[in-house]
Design a protein around this motif. Sequence first.
Motif, PDB file in Angstrom:
ATOM      1  N   HIS A   1       0.872  -1.171   0.000  1.00  0.00           N
ATOM      2  CA  HIS A   1       0.000   0.000   0.000  1.00  0.00           C
ATOM      3  C   HIS A   1       0.903   1.214   0.000  1.00  0.00           C
ATOM      4  O   HIS A   1       1.798   1.320   0.836  1.00  0.00           O
ATOM      5  CB  HIS A   1      -0.883   0.018   1.254  1.00  0.00           C
ATOM      6  N   LEU A   2       0.669   2.103  -0.953  1.00  0.00           N
ATOM      7  CA  LEU A   2       1.556   3.254  -1.075  1.00  0.00           C
ATOM      8  C   LEU A   2       0.745   4.539  -1.154  1.00  0.00           C
ATOM      9  O   LEU A   2      -0.204   4.633  -1.942  1.00  0.00           O
ATOM     10  CB  LEU A   2       2.415   3.104  -2.340  1.00  0.00           C
ATOM     11  N   HIS A   3       1.141   5.510  -0.328  1.00  0.00           N
ATOM     12  CA  HIS A   3       0.567   6.849  -0.467  1.00  0.00           C
ATOM     13  C   HIS A   3       1.623   7.725  -1.136  1.00  0.00           C
ATOM     14  O   HIS A   3       2.658   8.024  -0.538  1.00  0.00           O
ATOM     15  CB  HIS A   3       0.197   7.422   0.905  1.00  0.00           C
ATOM     16  N   LEU A   4       1.375   8.075  -2.385  1.00  0.00           N
ATOM     17  CA  LEU A   4       2.370   8.854  -3.140  1.00  0.00           C
ATOM     18  C   LEU A   4       1.678  10.078  -3.772  1.00  0.00           C
ATOM     19  O   LEU A   4       0.981   9.947  -4.786  1.00  0.00           O
ATOM     20  CB  LEU A   4       3.016   7.971  -4.212  1.00  0.00           C
ATOM     21  N   PRO A   5       1.867  11.261  -3.165  1.00  0.00           N
ATOM     22  CA  PRO A   5       1.158  12.449  -3.655  1.00  0.00           C
ATOM     23  C   PRO A   5       1.491  12.753  -5.113  1.00  0.00           C
ATOM     24  O   PRO A   5       2.657  12.788  -5.487  1.00  0.00           O
ATOM     25  CB  PRO A   5       1.678  13.579  -2.746  1.00  0.00           C
ATOM     26  N   VAL A   6       0.441  12.950  -5.934  1.00  0.00           N
ATOM     27  CA  VAL A   6       0.676  13.298  -7.341  1.00  0.00           C
ATOM     28  C   VAL A   6       0.242  14.730  -7.617  1.00  0.00           C
ATOM     29  O   VAL A   6       0.810  15.407  -8.442  1.00  0.00           O
ATOM     30  CB  VAL A   6      -0.013  12.287  -8.287  1.00  0.00           C
ATOM     31  N   GLN A   7      -0.808  15.179  -6.946  1.00  0.00           N
ATOM     32  CA  GLN A   7      -1.393  16.542  -7.013  1.00  0.00           C
ATOM     33  C   GLN A   7      -2.217  16.806  -8.262  1.00  0.00           C
ATOM     34  O   GLN A   7      -3.287  17.387  -8.172  1.00  0.00           O
ATOM     35  CB  GLN A   7      -0.323  17.657  -6.888  1.00  0.00           C
ATOM     36  N   ALA A   8      -1.739  16.401  -9.464  1.00  0.00           N
ATOM     37  CA  ALA A   8      -2.489  16.689 -10.693  1.00  0.00           C
ATOM     38  C   ALA A   8      -2.003  15.768 -11.809  1.00  0.00           C
ATOM     39  O   ALA A   8      -0.921  15.187 -11.714  1.00  0.00           O
ATOM     40  CB  ALA A   8      -2.278  18.141 -11.097  1.00  0.00           C
ATOM     41  N   GLY A   9      -2.825  15.656 -12.865  1.00  0.00           N
ATOM     42  CA  GLY A   9      -2.461  14.765 -13.974  1.00  0.00           C
ATOM     43  C   GLY A   9      -1.993  15.510 -15.206  1.00  0.00           C
ATOM     44  O   GLY A   9      -1.613  14.887 -16.206  1.00  0.00           O
ATOM     45  N   SER A  10      -2.035  16.848 -15.168  1.00  0.00           N
ATOM     46  CA  SER A  10      -1.641  17.634 -16.340  1.00  0.00           C
ATOM     47  C   SER A  10      -0.202  18.108 -16.182  1.00  0.00           C
ATOM     48  O   SER A  10       0.149  18.719 -15.167  1.00  0.00           O
ATOM     49  CB  SER A  10      -2.595  18.840 -16.476  1.00  0.00           C
ATOM     50  N   ASP A  11       0.610  17.857 -17.187  1.00  0.00           N
ATOM     51  CA  ASP A  11       2.033  18.243 -17.098  1.00  0.00           C
ATOM     52  C   ASP A  11       2.202  19.756 -16.974  1.00  0.00           C
ATOM     53  O   ASP A  11       3.124  20.236 -16.317  1.00  0.00           O
ATOM     54  CB  ASP A  11       2.800  17.748 -18.330  1.00  0.00           C
ATOM     55  N   ARG A  12       1.286  20.487 -17.615  1.00  0.00           N
ATOM     56  CA  ARG A  12       1.351  21.946 -17.542  1.00  0.00           C
ATOM     57  C   ARG A  12       1.162  22.405 -16.085  1.00  0.00           C
ATOM     58  O   ARG A  12       1.905  23.238 -15.580  1.00  0.00           O
ATOM     59  CB  ARG A  12       0.216  22.513 -18.408  1.00  0.00           C
ATOM     60  N   ILE A  13       0.180  21.812 -15.440  1.00  0.00           N
ATOM     61  CA  ILE A  13      -0.103  22.187 -14.044  1.00  0.00           C
ATOM     62  C   ILE A  13       1.013  21.671 -13.124  1.00  0.00           C
ATOM     63  O   ILE A  13       1.456  22.375 -12.214  1.00  0.00           O
ATOM     64  CB  ILE A  13      -1.498  21.655 -13.611  1.00  0.00           C
ATOM     65  N   LEU A  14       1.488  20.456 -13.383  1.00  0.00           N
ATOM     66  CA  LEU A  14       2.585  19.927 -12.548  1.00  0.00           C
ATOM     67  C   LEU A  14       3.809  20.834 -12.622  1.00  0.00           C
ATOM     68  O   LEU A  14       4.479  21.070 -11.616  1.00  0.00           O
ATOM     69  CB  LEU A  14       2.949  18.501 -12.987  1.00  0.00           C
ATOM     70  N   ALA A  15       4.072  21.375 -13.841  1.00  0.00           N
ATOM     71  CA  ALA A  15       5.218  22.279 -13.986  1.00  0.00           C
ATOM     72  C   ALA A  15       4.960  23.582 -13.228  1.00  0.00           C
ATOM     73  O   ALA A  15       5.838  24.091 -12.531  1.00  0.00           O
ATOM     74  CB  ALA A  15       5.480  22.555 -15.467  1.00  0.00           C
ATOM     75  N   ALA A  16       3.720  24.110 -13.340  1.00  0.00           N
ATOM     76  CA  ALA A  16       3.400  25.355 -12.624  1.00  0.00           C
ATOM     77  C   ALA A  16       3.465  25.148 -11.106  1.00  0.00           C
ATOM     78  O   ALA A  16       3.742  26.068 -10.354  1.00  0.00           O
ATOM     79  CB  ALA A  16       2.017  25.851 -13.037  1.00  0.00           C
ATOM     80  N   MET A  17       3.193  23.933 -10.692  1.00  0.00           N
ATOM     81  CA  MET A  17       3.285  23.614  -9.253  1.00  0.00           C
ATOM     82  C   MET A  17       4.725  23.383  -8.812  1.00  0.00           C
ATOM     83  O   MET A  17       4.989  23.218  -7.641  1.00  0.00           O
ATOM     84  CB  MET A  17       2.492  22.326  -8.957  1.00  0.00           C
ATOM     85  N   LYS A  18       5.631  23.292  -9.768  1.00  0.00           N
ATOM     86  CA  LYS A  18       7.058  22.985  -9.514  1.00  0.00           C
ATOM     87  C   LYS A  18       7.219  21.635  -8.811  1.00  0.00           C
ATOM     88  O   LYS A  18       7.966  21.506  -7.841  1.00  0.00           O
ATOM     89  CB  LYS A  18       7.723  24.077  -8.669  1.00  0.00           C
TER      90      LYS A  18
END
Length: 460
Positions: A279-296
């Motif tokens: 069982h793994l809890h691994l934060p991803v935050q979002a699925g869009s690369d654009r948003i992931l980049a803006a989130m740093k």
Amino acid sequence: MSKKVFIKTFGCQMNEYDSTKMLDVLHAADGVEQTTDIGQADIVLLNTCSVREKAQEKVFSDLGRIRELKELRPGMVIGVGGCVASQEGSHIIKRAPYVDVVFGPQTLHRLPALINERQRSGRPQVDISFPEIEKFDHLPPARREGGSAFVSIMEGCSKYCSFCVVPYTRGEEVSRPFEDVLVEIAELAQQGVKEINLLGQNVNAYRGAFDKSAMKAVGAGSSNMAGEPGKDFADFAMLLDYAAQIPGIERLRFTTSHPRDFSQRLIDCYARLPQLVSHLHLPVQAGSDRILAAMKRGYSALEYKSIIRKLRVIRPDLLLSSDFIVGFPGETDADFEQTMKLVDDLDFDASYSFVYSPRPGTPAASLADDTPASVKQARLKRLQDDIGARERRNNLAMVGQVQRVLVEQVARKDERDLAGRTPYNRIVNFAGPVSLLGEMVEVRITEAFAHSLRGELVTP
Ligand code: SAM
Ligand code: F3S
């Protein structure tokens, strides 16, 4: 009679852990005992969270109510700790002058001294400094009842995601020395603890110093030869390897890890170490690369998927949970659809998901954000409904299976029942004697609910 402390904890597991340590230091210094009745308390502590706006506001409304109690009991000490304390410091005293001590996540070990100084000087005390790892050196040894324990292995965060206050409130990543962590786990195992949850903001960024000569004596290998002469650094994979060898430790969990530091060495641990749960809890935050980049965040959706796919080759039964932020500034419908696609691709089983909350002092707080709140709420509901349906489906699929359960407590709803946790982080209620508290037992799952299971004892 010994003094009593009432602690209210907001926020994450790091704060839950810190609250137990506040209790430990007050008990060790002055024999203070915990109370769950605030009316009985000589000391009231709020261990605060500032990760989202709502949690922060709640602190000041709670303080207003505690002030009324203090008027009835003038000797009462009010303390504010945690991330709001760290961010606001002496502003808390300005806004609420009846507060006696303000301390940060890294200075909680100084709590008895701060309270004494408050009483001696008659002046409120504020200490929100970051004295690095000093905290761990001044904590009393872990006391533990029950089969499961948290062990903090690192503090702080150096990732600086654009939306997050944690690096500012808890400071940069600092790891606890390797031997100290292992000694604490061994002491807990001797007290009957069977499951260890390794705790930190990004546990897989762990780089614990160790004395190479001492480890050579016990036949240890090395993962990274950099460091001071005579010293070396252990990474998280090495820590897991050693923790798994400690007699009595049957289960290892960790929280939270970061996708960017999820090394191949860590993935390989899943093949080698049966103690690591599936069982793994691994934060991803979002699925869009654009948003992931803006989130740093420092990874793409594909990189995240690739970690999970590699893990599932080793552990086909791996269940995955995650943190999501919905409605980050500039998130379009198309971006959000990519989050939903990722959920579908990876079949997340549980989530901590929230609408984005701008935090003062973080880079994202100055970004334009024109998505209406109603749209963000609707996206969040869709995400949560989708993941909730997956959790129920997975629960149903467990009916008939025999799972190994660590018995945690007498069940809340019916005290003839016990409640335990499966490796997949599910609570199972089942009939059994209290003598099984803290033990590992086999339980056949007989019924599935939305967030829990029912079962029957197979072997005591
Ligand atoms: N170390 C973890 C990681 O790898 O992302 C996260 C720790 S953070 C304190 C816990 C969670 O709070 C994050 O994963 C994120 O989902 C949420 N969070 C942090 N800042 C937030 C914000 N400004 N608005 C909404 N949620 C936020
Ligand atoms: Fe916060 Fe990102 Fe660290 S969410 S705790 S800055 S990994």
